[in-house]
Write a protein that holds these residues in place. Sequence first.
Motif, PDB file in Angstrom:
ATOM      1  N   THR A  69       0.992  -1.103  -0.068  1.00 52.81           N
ATOM      2  CA  THR A  69      -0.037  -0.397  -0.329  1.00 52.81           C
ATOM      3  C   THR A  69       0.797   1.249   0.092  1.00 52.81           C
ATOM      4  O   THR A  69       1.648   1.167   0.704  1.00 52.81           O
ATOM      5  N   THR A  70       0.558   2.068  -1.148  1.00 56.09           N
ATOM      6  CA  THR A  70       1.786   3.305  -1.241  1.00 56.09           C
ATOM      7  C   THR A  70       0.681   4.813  -1.355  1.00 56.09           C
ATOM      8  O   THR A  70      -0.681   4.807  -1.825  1.00 56.09           O
ATOM      9  N   PRO A  71       0.923   5.810   0.271  1.00 53.29           N
ATOM     10  CA  PRO A  71       0.432   6.697   0.382  1.00 53.29           C
ATOM     11  C   PRO A  71       0.078   7.039  -1.442  1.00 53.29           C
ATOM     12  O   PRO A  71       1.102   8.020  -1.836  1.00 53.29           O
ATOM     13  N   ILE A  72      -0.894   7.331  -1.014  1.00 55.80           N
ATOM     14  CA  ILE A  72      -1.338   8.962  -2.463  1.00 55.80           C
ATOM     15  C   ILE A  72      -1.289   9.853  -2.055  1.00 55.80           C
ATOM     16  O   ILE A  72      -1.790  10.770  -1.649  1.00 55.80           O
ATOM     17  N   THR A  73      -0.352  10.797  -2.813  1.00 59.63           N
ATOM     18  CA  THR A  73       0.118  12.807  -2.581  1.00 59.63           C
ATOM     19  C   THR A  73      -0.023  13.203  -4.074  1.00 59.63           C
ATOM     20  O   THR A  73       0.111  12.368  -4.785  1.00 59.63           O
ATOM     21  N   ALA A  74       1.009  13.495  -3.737  1.00 61.58           N
ATOM     22  CA  ALA A  74       0.708  15.208  -4.725  1.00 61.58           C
ATOM     23  C   ALA A  74       1.640  14.868  -5.296  1.00 61.58           C
ATOM     24  O   ALA A  74       1.646  14.393  -7.002  1.00 61.58           O
ATOM     25  N   ASP A  75       2.728  13.523  -5.785  1.00 63.18           N
ATOM     26  CA  ASP A  75       3.506  13.864  -6.489  1.00 63.18           C
ATOM     27  C   ASP A  75       2.960  12.573  -7.158  1.00 63.18           C
ATOM     28  O   ASP A  75       4.384  12.018  -8.041  1.00 63.18           O
ATOM     29  N   LEU A  76       2.531  11.773  -6.689  1.00 59.20           N
ATOM     30  CA  LEU A  76       1.507  10.625  -7.816  1.00 59.20           C
ATOM     31  C   LEU A  76       0.078  10.783  -8.204  1.00 59.20           C
ATOM     32  O   LEU A  76      -0.656  10.436  -9.200  1.00 59.20           O
ATOM     33  N   LEU A  77      -0.152  12.522  -8.586  1.00 56.84           N
ATOM     34  CA  LEU A  77      -0.957  13.296  -9.062  1.00 56.84           C
ATOM     35  C   LEU A  77      -0.493  13.953 -10.132  1.00 56.84           C
ATOM     36  O   LEU A  77       0.537  14.601  -9.563  1.00 56.84           O
ATOM     37  N   ARG A  78      -1.374  13.789 -11.635  1.00 63.37           N
ATOM     38  CA  ARG A  78      -1.193  15.005 -12.537  1.00 63.37           C
ATOM     39  C   ARG A  78      -2.369  15.414 -12.926  1.00 63.37           C
ATOM     40  O   ARG A  78      -3.605  15.019 -12.888  1.00 63.37           O
ATOM     41  N   GLY A  79      -2.483  16.785 -12.919  1.00 63.64           N
ATOM     42  CA  GLY A  79      -3.359  17.376 -13.269  1.00 63.64           C
ATOM     43  C   GLY A  79      -4.493  18.023 -12.345  1.00 63.64           C
ATOM     44  O   GLY A  79      -5.626  18.498 -12.519  1.00 63.64           O
ATOM     45  N   ALA A  80      -4.382  17.371 -11.444  1.00 56.24           N
ATOM     46  CA  ALA A  80      -4.920  18.615  -9.753  1.00 56.24           C
ATOM     47  C   ALA A  80      -4.397  19.304  -9.956  1.00 56.24           C
ATOM     48  O   ALA A  80      -3.142  19.684  -9.178  1.00 56.24           O
ATOM     49  N   LEU A  81      -4.972  20.428  -8.970  1.00 57.86           N
ATOM     50  CA  LEU A  81      -4.093  21.587  -8.090  1.00 57.86           C
ATOM     51  C   LEU A  81      -3.791  21.535  -7.214  1.00 57.86           C
ATOM     52  O   LEU A  81      -3.350  22.622  -6.364  1.00 57.86           O
ATOM     53  N   ASP A  82      -4.688  21.530  -6.232  1.00 55.51           N
ATOM     54  CA  ASP A  82      -4.633  20.294  -4.378  1.00 55.51           C
ATOM     55  C   ASP A  82      -5.061  19.324  -4.007  1.00 55.51           C
ATOM     56  O   ASP A  82      -6.340  18.559  -5.254  1.00 55.51           O
ATOM     57  N   LEU A  83      -5.519  18.944  -3.438  1.00 54.06           N
ATOM     58  CA  LEU A  83      -5.194  17.659  -2.576  1.00 54.06           C
ATOM     59  C   LEU A  83      -5.900  17.882  -1.016  1.00 54.06           C
ATOM     60  O   LEU A  83      -5.093  18.858  -0.248  1.00 54.06           O
TER      61      LEU A  83
END
Length: 394
Positions: free
Chosen positions: A9-23
């Motif tokens: 299980t890997t934490p979902i953090t901003a460095d795994l997302l593209r196209g989003a401006l906020d989390l």
Amino acid sequence: MHTKHSWITTPITADLLRGALDLERTEHGVLPHRLPARARAQHSDGQLAMAEAQPSGVRVVFRTRATAVELDTLPTKRVYVGAPPRPDGVYDLLVDGRLAGQSGVTGGSTLTIDMTTGTAEVQRGPVGTVRFTGLPDGVKDVEIWLPHNETTELVALRTDAPVEPAPDRGRRVWLHHGSSISHGSDAASPTTTWPALAASHGGVELTNLGFGGGALLDPFTARVLRDTPADLISVKMGINLVNLDLMRLRAFTPAVHGFLDTIREGHPTTPLLVVSPILCPIHEDTPGPCAFDLSALSAGKLRFQATGDPAERAAGKLTLNVIRDELARIVKQRAADDANLHHLDGRELYGEADFAELPLPDQLHPDAATHRRIGERFAALAFASGGPFTADRA
């Protein structure tokens, strides 16, 4: 449940997302936003709040040797009272840039909207899991594109091998803003909205700020465009202003100038393309507001109609033809001092001949086939040699 794989299980953090401006951190996990918190705090529009939280163009991206991937999510699905059921959102899996699978998530919450009364009610539901197995062996870049039309809380990411953020491939970033048509309307899947298709053809990384009902020249949106890193920017404006009968020509012209001025504060020389509306016959010469066709709704069909009076154009009411003419004039005027500002008539993407072949099913939104056509045409006009977004443009 996970007997066949040894899951990580890997934490979902901003460095795994593209196209989003906020989390946003939620009770269950994280919620991607396409507007940052400061912009969200500057309006009270429930429609825009829903649209910006629907992750059009947002994808979970990582590098891994995994052959199996699971993503737990909590979607919010929309139900319109009296209208046909909407299909569940689609998750597109890309491996090294190629479509390798599609799936959906059962369960989730339900937002029931009554268009006759303007009320909405949320019924909470359970977390679901989207699962992809049989991925090819070896190190690869994996992208999971989230449903473009369902608010999606991300709860957990599991794989049968470690993951790491995918490296920067050096591709240019294209920042796009528009209406529900840019958001994805009735596209078949998140990678087949017209901006996603155009980005794929153009070899660029997409940040899609297309908001259903929300392309309204809002100052906070202009500031988001100003402050978001980008190599290419496009703004498609017009249809929502007519839909809502939001302003007259006297207000429209300075609002467009102000919107472009704000973008230029952060991107003074970035290629900037202003796109006028595609063809929409109900609003070509008839002002808004746009309304649901209640007679069609009573028959179980979703359809829109224009309710304005064409004679009111003389008093400054906006129609699509009025907006197209004014945008062309504004861009021509400004381009005399801004060589990187460009204009595209939306009817080059979808015009009268296209409407005859591929009519708008609800009189307002393009279907899946039309999204494909618009995406291909935009790529040919913007990214090809001689276009405003061509890679060799100085």
